[in-house]
Design a protein around this motif. Structure first.
Motif, PDB file in Angstrom:
ATOM      1  N   TYR A  41       0.966  -1.257  -0.083  1.00  0.00           N
ATOM      2  CA  TYR A  41       0.056  -0.047  -0.084  1.00  0.00           C
ATOM      3  C   TYR A  41       0.662   1.326  -0.110  1.00  0.00           C
ATOM      4  O   TYR A  41       0.463   2.302   0.219  1.00  0.00           O
ATOM      5  CB  TYR A  41      -0.845   0.020   1.196  1.00  0.00           C
ATOM      6  CG  TYR A  41      -1.847  -0.938   1.377  1.00  0.00           C
ATOM      7  CD1 TYR A  41      -3.086  -1.122   0.347  1.00  0.00           C
ATOM      8  CD2 TYR A  41      -1.717  -2.268   2.131  1.00  0.00           C
ATOM      9  CE1 TYR A  41      -3.729  -2.137   0.669  1.00  0.00           C
ATOM     10  CE2 TYR A  41      -2.538  -3.266   2.380  1.00  0.00           C
ATOM     11  CZ  TYR A  41      -3.722  -3.125   1.591  1.00  0.00           C
ATOM     12  OH  TYR A  41      -4.536  -4.244   1.492  1.00  0.00           O
ATOM     13  N   SER A  42       2.153   1.065  -0.097  1.00  0.00           N
ATOM     14  CA  SER A  42       3.104   2.206  -0.034  1.00  0.00           C
ATOM     15  C   SER A  42       2.740   3.236  -0.970  1.00  0.00           C
ATOM     16  O   SER A  42       2.788   4.529  -0.607  1.00  0.00           O
ATOM     17  CB  SER A  42       4.345   1.666  -0.084  1.00  0.00           C
ATOM     18  OG  SER A  42       5.415   3.014   0.134  1.00  0.00           O
ATOM     19  N   VAL A  43       2.757   2.936  -2.392  1.00  0.00           N
ATOM     20  CA  VAL A  43       2.298   3.863  -3.097  1.00  0.00           C
ATOM     21  C   VAL A  43       0.893   4.826  -3.293  1.00  0.00           C
ATOM     22  O   VAL A  43       0.700   5.678  -3.093  1.00  0.00           O
ATOM     23  CB  VAL A  43       2.618   3.414  -4.470  1.00  0.00           C
ATOM     24  CG1 VAL A  43       2.218   4.390  -5.809  1.00  0.00           C
ATOM     25  CG2 VAL A  43       3.852   2.763  -4.777  1.00  0.00           C
TER      26      VAL A  43
ATOM     27  N   ILE B 282     -10.361   1.053   5.485  1.00  0.00           N
ATOM     28  CA  ILE B 282     -11.147   2.390   4.906  1.00  0.00           C
ATOM     29  C   ILE B 282      -9.810   3.035   4.101  1.00  0.00           C
ATOM     30  O   ILE B 282     -10.034   4.208   3.694  1.00  0.00           O
ATOM     31  CB  ILE B 282     -11.303   3.170   6.166  1.00  0.00           C
ATOM     32  CG1 ILE B 282     -10.090   3.324   7.241  1.00  0.00           C
ATOM     33  CG2 ILE B 282     -12.410   2.694   6.960  1.00  0.00           C
ATOM     34  CD1 ILE B 282     -10.251   4.432   8.134  1.00  0.00           C
ATOM     35  N   ASN B 283      -8.841   2.325   3.694  1.00  0.00           N
ATOM     36  CA  ASN B 283      -7.741   2.860   2.802  1.00  0.00           C
ATOM     37  C   ASN B 283      -7.107   3.981   3.320  1.00  0.00           C
ATOM     38  O   ASN B 283      -7.286   5.213   2.570  1.00  0.00           O
ATOM     39  CB  ASN B 283      -8.276   3.030   1.355  1.00  0.00           C
ATOM     40  CG  ASN B 283      -8.616   1.507   0.981  1.00  0.00           C
ATOM     41  OD1 ASN B 283      -8.004   0.508   1.186  1.00  0.00           O
ATOM     42  ND2 ASN B 283      -9.748   1.381   0.183  1.00  0.00           N
ATOM     43  N   MET B 284      -6.752   4.263   4.847  1.00  0.00           N
ATOM     44  CA  MET B 284      -6.423   5.256   5.265  1.00  0.00           C
ATOM     45  C   MET B 284      -5.346   5.447   6.007  1.00  0.00           C
ATOM     46  O   MET B 284      -5.529   4.149   6.654  1.00  0.00           O
ATOM     47  CB  MET B 284      -7.344   6.175   5.864  1.00  0.00           C
ATOM     48  CG  MET B 284      -8.544   6.937   4.934  1.00  0.00           C
ATOM     49  SD  MET B 284      -9.778   7.910   5.887  1.00  0.00           S
ATOM     50  CE  MET B 284      -8.680   8.996   6.642  1.00  0.00           C
ATOM     51  N   LEU B 285      -4.444   6.083   6.317  1.00  0.00           N
ATOM     52  CA  LEU B 285      -3.335   6.334   7.322  1.00  0.00           C
ATOM     53  C   LEU B 285      -4.072   6.956   8.531  1.00  0.00           C
ATOM     54  O   LEU B 285      -4.451   8.182   8.610  1.00  0.00           O
ATOM     55  CB  LEU B 285      -2.138   7.043   6.882  1.00  0.00           C
ATOM     56  CG  LEU B 285      -1.152   6.277   5.946  1.00  0.00           C
ATOM     57  CD1 LEU B 285      -0.100   7.230   5.459  1.00  0.00           C
ATOM     58  CD2 LEU B 285      -0.384   5.135   6.603  1.00  0.00           C
TER      59      LEU B 285
ATOM     60  N   GLY C 261       9.484   5.076   4.315  1.00  0.00           N
ATOM     61  CA  GLY C 261       8.499   4.345   3.624  1.00  0.00           C
ATOM     62  C   GLY C 261       7.277   3.584   4.549  1.00  0.00           C
ATOM     63  O   GLY C 261       7.032   4.371   5.549  1.00  0.00           O
ATOM     64  N   LEU C 262       6.454   2.891   4.266  1.00  0.00           N
ATOM     65  CA  LEU C 262       5.562   2.297   4.844  1.00  0.00           C
ATOM     66  C   LEU C 262       5.908   0.868   5.055  1.00  0.00           C
ATOM     67  O   LEU C 262       5.902   0.062   4.209  1.00  0.00           O
ATOM     68  CB  LEU C 262       4.036   2.450   4.017  1.00  0.00           C
ATOM     69  CG  LEU C 262       3.028   1.888   4.756  1.00  0.00           C
ATOM     70  CD1 LEU C 262       2.474   2.489   5.991  1.00  0.00           C
ATOM     71  CD2 LEU C 262       1.698   1.699   3.804  1.00  0.00           C
ATOM     72  N   ALA C 263       6.252   0.705   6.360  1.00  0.00           N
ATOM     73  CA  ALA C 263       6.959  -0.973   6.676  1.00  0.00           C
ATOM     74  C   ALA C 263       5.734  -1.523   7.095  1.00  0.00           C
ATOM     75  O   ALA C 263       4.880  -1.583   7.876  1.00  0.00           O
ATOM     76  CB  ALA C 263       7.529  -0.604   8.025  1.00  0.00           C
ATOM     77  N   GLU C 264       5.731  -2.890   6.408  1.00  0.00           N
ATOM     78  CA  GLU C 264       4.529  -3.891   6.574  1.00  0.00           C
ATOM     79  C   GLU C 264       5.242  -4.870   7.498  1.00  0.00           C
ATOM     80  O   GLU C 264       6.236  -5.520   7.225  1.00  0.00           O
ATOM     81  CB  GLU C 264       4.176  -4.422   5.281  1.00  0.00           C
ATOM     82  CG  GLU C 264       3.053  -5.455   5.491  1.00  0.00           C
ATOM     83  CD  GLU C 264       2.537  -6.154   4.084  1.00  0.00           C
ATOM     84  OE1 GLU C 264       1.859  -7.212   4.150  1.00  0.00           O
ATOM     85  OE2 GLU C 264       2.705  -5.607   3.144  1.00  0.00           O
ATOM     86  N   ILE C 265       4.824  -5.094   8.633  1.00  0.00           N
ATOM     87  CA  ILE C 265       5.241  -6.114   9.807  1.00  0.00           C
ATOM     88  C   ILE C 265       4.350  -7.299   9.759  1.00  0.00           C
ATOM     89  O   ILE C 265       3.250  -7.170  10.024  1.00  0.00           O
ATOM     90  CB  ILE C 265       5.320  -5.373  10.927  1.00  0.00           C
ATOM     91  CG1 ILE C 265       6.215  -4.137  11.192  1.00  0.00           C
ATOM     92  CG2 ILE C 265       5.801  -6.553  11.928  1.00  0.00           C
ATOM     93  CD1 ILE C 265       6.259  -3.449  12.540  1.00  0.00           C
ATOM     94  N   SER C 266       5.031  -8.161   9.118  1.00  0.00           N
ATOM     95  CA  SER C 266       4.274  -9.491   9.004  1.00  0.00           C
ATOM     96  C   SER C 266       4.464 -10.457  10.121  1.00  0.00           C
ATOM     97  O   SER C 266       5.771 -10.595  10.606  1.00  0.00           O
ATOM     98  CB  SER C 266       4.387 -10.287   7.539  1.00  0.00           C
ATOM     99  OG  SER C 266       4.276  -9.384   6.520  1.00  0.00           O
ATOM    100  N   CYS C 267       3.359 -11.275  10.957  1.00  0.00           N
ATOM    101  CA  CYS C 267       3.588 -11.940  11.876  1.00  0.00           C
ATOM    102  C   CYS C 267       3.277 -13.554  11.428  1.00  0.00           C
ATOM    103  O   CYS C 267       2.260 -13.970  10.581  1.00  0.00           O
ATOM    104  CB  CYS C 267       2.800 -11.402  12.825  1.00  0.00           C
ATOM    105  SG  CYS C 267       3.178  -9.925  13.212  1.00  0.00           S
ATOM    106  N   GLU C 268       3.880 -14.504  12.301  1.00  0.00           N
ATOM    107  CA  GLU C 268       3.653 -15.883  12.253  1.00  0.00           C
ATOM    108  C   GLU C 268       3.260 -16.178  13.420  1.00  0.00           C
ATOM    109  O   GLU C 268       3.994 -15.988  14.444  1.00  0.00           O
ATOM    110  CB  GLU C 268       4.648 -16.681  11.381  1.00  0.00           C
ATOM    111  CG  GLU C 268       4.257 -18.075  11.231  1.00  0.00           C
ATOM    112  CD  GLU C 268       5.552 -18.875  10.645  1.00  0.00           C
ATOM    113  OE1 GLU C 268       5.390 -19.931  10.458  1.00  0.00           O
ATOM    114  OE2 GLU C 268       6.730 -18.235  10.458  1.00  0.00           O
TER     115      GLU C 268
END
Length: 442
Positions: A328-330, A393-396, A340-347
């Motif tokens: 979603y960064s762009v 909601i596609n918002m920051l 940037g927009l850091a995506e933290i993924s979890c397992e």
């Protein structure tokens, strides 16, 4: 095992003797080559030996009391109550962070180094950093007599005798700072090549605290062996044992009369706007450093602005998370975004994630500088806020943010993974048409 009977000078002498033999043997093997050089092998040996001597002194002087950085706060006056111990692949750094009088009936406690009776319950709050330099995981739990123990032992290898009956060991319990109470069950996993920070408490009679000199990590108790030398303590067989001097990092308890203060701050108390609140979590907090495999690639893209590190409370420890540039960064780009927009993924199961953006000197500088004129809350790193991307909601959206100006870190703590970024609030307010004067009224 730390050998307290051997002085630093003796340790250095032993090391030099061993290294000297090795160096001399190597030089003897190549002495034939020196015949053709205008170099005296004895001179070479002396130079090498001198260099080794300096290195050994530096290593010996700096190792034992090395202080690692703790992220958990401690009570005033306890900052230097730190001791580092190493055995095999495990290094344990311990800090006594508070001494509290404890009422077992009410479960309440308060900071104090005064006791009225030798059988008063005293709670020792201690923070630990466990560092595993090996590749295999190390697990410390408190099942069947195993776990972490600390207390007084008259001998480093006690036998079942009259002296050992006066020894006293207390098992570690997790300490929940927010609730100011202990929790009995725990399991701490230190992954290979990683560190784990954890807060524990130990409860003693008052007259024991000034004698505490030993720390043990035990395996399961051998109930089939009636001659178990540790049976008197009721704990398992130690596989890691440390000895230390009590006065090194324990404040002395004194006998007297003291009443509970009306308003006593807890161990975790600091300025609310600067410190994330404690979270009740099932798993210990594990640090994921900025240069780890999980973060190195992302951080390399924004090294001129910040470096991101994490602390996670997760079933799988540090291996539970990894970070990439969000998809979603762009689409979520905003001129106020820093980096940037850091995506933290979890397992697996994750109870909490703490983000720490360490801001560079260049990025600290205010870009607009108009809002800082009306409020210091927009000065330097305080103008930055952590935002989370809401994909529904596609918002920051801004989330609660904290600051450590001594380390230039912008901090946020959440209970789930997701996509996060830093936003410059001066630019953001300006883009929304909010003037500096309007922001001051908020």
């Amino acid at each position: 095992m730390n050998d307290e009977d051997q002085t630093l000078a003796e340790k250095i002498q032993d090391k030099l003797a061993d290294l000297g033999c090795i160096v001399k043997e190597k030089l003897d093997n190549i002495s034939v080559k020196f015949k053709y050089w205008k170099i005296n092998p004895i001179v070479v040996f002396s130079l090498v030996f001198a260099a080794v001597f300096v290195l050994v002194i530096v290593a010996a002087a700096g190792g034992k009391n090395e202080v690692s950085e703790f992220t958990a706060p401690c009570e005033s006056g306890y900052e230097d109550k730190v001791y580092t111990m190493k055995e095999g692949k495990l290094t344990v750094t311990m800090r006594v962070s508070d001494i509290r009088r404890y009422d077992s009936k009410t479960g309440k406690s308060y900071s104090s180094t005064v006791y009225s009776d030798e059988f008063d319950s005293i709670m020792v709050i201690a923070d630990f950093i466990f560092t595993n330099s090996g590749k295999e995981d190390i697990v410390i739990d408190n099942s069947r007599g195993s776990g972490l123990y600390m207390g007084y032992a008259h001998d480093s290898n006690p036998a079942y005798d009259e002296n050992s009956k006066n020894d006293h060991m207390a098992g570690a319990e997790l300490y929940l700072s927010a609730e100011e109470k202990p929790e009995s069950g725990y399991s701490v996993m230190i992954g290979g090549k990683s560190s784990v920070e954890q807060r524990f408490c130990f409860i003693y009679w008052a007259d024991v605290v000034n004698k505490i000199n030993s720390l043990y990590i035990c395996s399961d108790y051998d109930d089939k062996n009636d001659d178990n030398i540790y049976a008197v303590w009721g704990i398992g067989v130690p596989w890691v044992s440390f000895r230390f001097k009590n006065e090194t990092f324990f404040p002395a308890l004194v006998k007297g009369e003291e009443t509970e203060p009306v308003a006593q701050e807890s161990v975790s108390s600091q300025t609310a706007s600067d410190t994330p609140p404690e979270m009740s979590v099932r798993y210990p907090w594990v640090t994921v450093s900025a240069d780890s495999l999980a973060l190195a690639s992302y951080n390399s893209q924004y090294s001129d602005l910040y470096s991101l590190s994490l602390k996670v409370s997760a079933q799988k420890g540090a291996s539970a998370v990894w970070v990439t540039e969000s998809g979603y960064s762009v689409s979520s780009y905003n001129s106020a975004r820093v980096g940037g927009l850091a995506e933290i993924s979890c397992e697996g199961e994750v109870d909490g994630v703490e983000l720490r953006f360490k801001v560079t000197e260049e990025a600290k500088k205010n870009t607009l500088g108009t809002f800082v004129e009306v409020s210091d809350e927009f000065k330097g790193i305080r103008r930055l806020n952590v935002f989370m991307y809401d994909d529904e909601i596609n918002m920051l959206l801004p989330i609660e943010t904290y600051f450590d100006e001594s380390t230039s870190e912008v901090i946020a703590r959440v209970d789930s993974c997701g996509s996060f970024c830093l936003m410059d609030m001066e630019i953001w307010f300006d883009s929304l048409g909010i003037s500096p004067e309007d922001s001051a009224k908020q």
